[in-house]
Scaffold this motif. Sequence first.
Motif, PDB file in Angstrom:
ATOM      1  N   PHE A  36       0.807  -1.218   0.000  1.00  0.00           N
ATOM      2  CA  PHE A  36       0.000   0.000   0.000  1.00  0.00           C
ATOM      3  C   PHE A  36       0.839   1.266   0.000  1.00  0.00           C
ATOM      4  N   HIS A  37       2.134   1.113  -0.249  1.00  0.00           N
ATOM      5  CA  HIS A  37       2.981   2.260  -0.566  1.00  0.00           C
ATOM      6  C   HIS A  37       3.391   2.102  -2.022  1.00  0.00           C
TER       7      HIS A  37
ATOM      8  N   ALA B 174      -2.084   4.267  -3.197  1.00  0.00           N
ATOM      9  CA  ALA B 174      -1.934   3.072  -4.031  1.00  0.00           C
ATOM     10  C   ALA B 174      -3.203   2.831  -4.843  1.00  0.00           C
ATOM     11  N   THR B 175      -3.049   2.151  -5.972  1.00  0.00           N
ATOM     12  CA  THR B 175      -4.165   1.752  -6.827  1.00  0.00           C
ATOM     13  C   THR B 175      -4.132   0.245  -7.012  1.00  0.00           C
TER      14      THR B 175
ATOM     15  N   LEU C 166      -8.085   2.643  -1.779  1.00  0.00           N
ATOM     16  CA  LEU C 166      -7.340   2.652  -3.030  1.00  0.00           C
ATOM     17  C   LEU C 166      -7.796   3.821  -3.899  1.00  0.00           C
ATOM     18  N   VAL C 167      -6.864   4.417  -4.585  1.00  0.00           N
ATOM     19  CA  VAL C 167      -7.165   5.520  -5.491  1.00  0.00           C
ATOM     20  C   VAL C 167      -7.736   4.964  -6.791  1.00  0.00           C
TER      21      VAL C 167
ATOM     22  N   GLY D 224      -1.962   1.236   8.908  1.00  0.00           N
ATOM     23  CA  GLY D 224      -2.289   2.650   9.031  1.00  0.00           C
ATOM     24  C   GLY D 224      -1.524   3.497   8.035  1.00  0.00           C
ATOM     25  N   LEU D 225      -2.212   4.439   7.411  1.00  0.00           N
ATOM     26  CA  LEU D 225      -1.593   5.367   6.471  1.00  0.00           C
ATOM     27  C   LEU D 225      -1.336   6.696   7.164  1.00  0.00           C
ATOM     28  N   LYS D 226      -0.160   7.262   6.942  1.00  0.00           N
ATOM     29  CA  LYS D 226       0.133   8.566   7.537  1.00  0.00           C
ATOM     30  C   LYS D 226      -0.694   9.662   6.869  1.00  0.00           C
TER      31      LYS D 226
END
Length: 865
Positions: free
Chosen positions: A337-338, A495-496, A586-587, A488-490
């Motif tokens: 997810f990065h 990510a897609t 997700l984008v 957890g996302l900062k």
Amino acid sequence: MGLAALWLARGAAPSAAAPAAAPPDSSPLLEHAPAPAPAPALATADTVRAVVLVFGVSGFLALAYEVLWTRYLIYVVRENSVYAFSMMLAAFLLGIVAGSLIASWLGDRIRDLVAFFGGVQVLIGAAAFATIAAMGLIADTRGWGSDGFWTGSAIRFGRCLAVLFLPCMLSGTTFAIVARIYARRVDTLGRDAGVAYAVNTLGAILGAIAGGFLVLPLLKLRAGLIVLGAVNVLAGLWLLLRRRTEGRAPKTAIVTGILAAAGLASVFWAGDPAQKALADWTEKVVFYADGRESSVAIVQTKDSEDLLLLVDGDGQAGTGTGMQIHLRLLGHLPAFFHPNPREALCVCFGAGISLGSLAQHPVEHVDIVELSRAVIKGSTHFAPFNHDPLHDPKVTLTIDDGRNFLLASQKKYDVITSDPVNPDDAGVTSLYSREYYELVRDHLNDGGVACQWLAGYGAEETKLLMRTFQSVFPNASLWFGEEIILVGLKDEPRATLANLRARFAHAPVRDSLAVIGVTSAEELLALRLLGPEALRSFVGAGPLNTDDRPLIEYLGPRTRWDEDDGQDTFWQALGTRRDPDMSDWLVSWSPEDRAAVAPAWQWTDWILELQHFEWGGSEWRQREEEKDLAAEEKDRRYLARERERAEKRAHYLDTTWQILGSPVSKVHLVMTGLGRDEPRDEAPEARRRYDEEIAAACAAWGAGELERARERFAAAAEARPQDKRATVMRAACLLRGNDLFGALSAMLSFEPQGEERWFGVSELRAHLVRHVFDRMDGMSEEEKAAAGRVLLELTPPDAERPESSDAYPWLEEEEEGPRSARPTAEHAGAVDAWRLWYRDAARDLEAKDGAFTWRQDEDEQESGG
């Protein structure tokens, strides 16, 4: 404290100008005192100094004992929590108090205080020997006290008392005795007591340091206690022998010496407590080390040949499928997810599987922080399963506490993943606190990702840990991987789905995830339980786990023993809140993306239902049985349970199949993981031929020459028939070529020698039957016919003819008399026929003495299948 008492005593000493003290017989304080007891034998000045010296040694030994006992008692108490340490300390202090009371009562009745003190020192050494024997005996009763927190705590405290009370009681007598020997004048009583106490305290300080930093790593637990006990015995005998040179020959030396010898003999009679405690997990200890930070063992589990890492007697990581799932996901999820991770940090090494999984991604550098040197020392045993990350040039190892490392470092990372031990273990909660997560967040670059493993506790305790994590990472999600994983996302998602698919094209990542059956980005996304908003709603408002209020450290151990911990409703609530919409994670999430994930999502829904059934099942089962379900719904539930059993009993074949379904460059991982039998009488020539054939088979397989690989595996099995690896790999190679019948026949060809068992071979054979049955729905007609023939060969007929044959057309064609309801060869390819037979039999296959029999399941008798 001793130095302070000495200083105060010197300050309170009478000055030269003070009037002379009255003679003792005229003191008003002694005017009405009772007649004194017979005066104890006076010691010479040299003997008094020797007593004080031994008293200092006694303080050294007391604290060194405590360090070793505390580590050893973890194996006996079977808990490493604050409650366990409180019990140990309470038992230690209770013994000291009891000894002090006894000494105050005996003081005026002892004629030779020096001999008494020397004898007590010898007895303390003997008692230290006996503690090893006591722990060895108590380790055999480790199953006692598992019914409820309070009952279990009482029994564990009783174990601590049984081990510690006698030596601590003897130690408690020493100060009062030394004070009587050393302080012989009223006007210098404070100073003399302060000197004695200062020497003892100094010894205790040195003992605490030496116990943890010298004795433990150099001598280990058992030998360390023996050496410390021997020093106690020798110190006491030395004092007693000095009394003899002064014209006194006490029998104390002889009696206490005999008791010390008996105590030492008991050590070898009772066995090693740590090894006895480890026997609960295994019959084979692969690695064991007592380090400064922890005692580490790697064992092969009893029910399989999986490796399990134990830290201070508590299982932390392993190679079993369940553990590999969450350990691998801890490394893979944050990296996925990065969009472009370059710098990564892994806190806690464990089995190294999380670190190795993270290192498979195209990162430039990975820091690994591990506190225990013993864990690193034993990591070589996990190298076949963890991609051997310590030999990866982009991995840097630091021996340190994970939190201290972050506090001292200014470096920032794209990914930080943590796999610490259980949060209720004493001192570990600092890696689950809000302040720790804030430290992690501050060390993440923009777009950084944090990942955290959570142990399974009661529902409210688990929510406490989730809530704490999300208080720092609002954009957090919950993932399923046998255990619970938080990501957890900062910042906002970056990510897609296309990023995830591209990462799966990276062969090392794909091969690593194939081990746990995740073969696509869609299957990985299907493991998500809750998104950020759903997670926030699920955990609700409530307390957080902080440094000042480490709630989980106190609540966690209690819920381990709580039969009604809320897990039933916990998993049910999770299942009802799941949403396949990933637009919050997700984008550029689209309806097409959702449709692509849908099949895998349905599969994980089924897994969650089984997880819920396993955790809390009784109430759920009762509710389900009370419903008027349609017949097909009953069939669905029954077959789900059948699949659950298959997964639980023998997941190894599925795991192997997943590995071989991907590029086979890492096929040796499977083979190494199977282990190797080493018969003592094996001829070197047979071993050499076996190794050559295995190497040739692997080379052929890697080149895609499956037929040649099968031949070489068969030759290896012939050269070394007792080794299971060649047989299993030949079967897997046949599966790779879609020869299902040949693979099953190869598996059934292996017969264990004597009492040998591998991977529960009987259970595995029964699983192979279900493995075929479960997959018949998706087969072609030709494949169904072949699968039916396999089932006919592997299953026994029923013992009794069913009462009604209306549903069994093949029975109507048979003559009257006992006939099996199992499908005939003509109907062997009919999926519905096999399903009907399984449902109505409502039974389970059991392999015994090489043949299949039927075993009735009690829960299915009650529910009607």
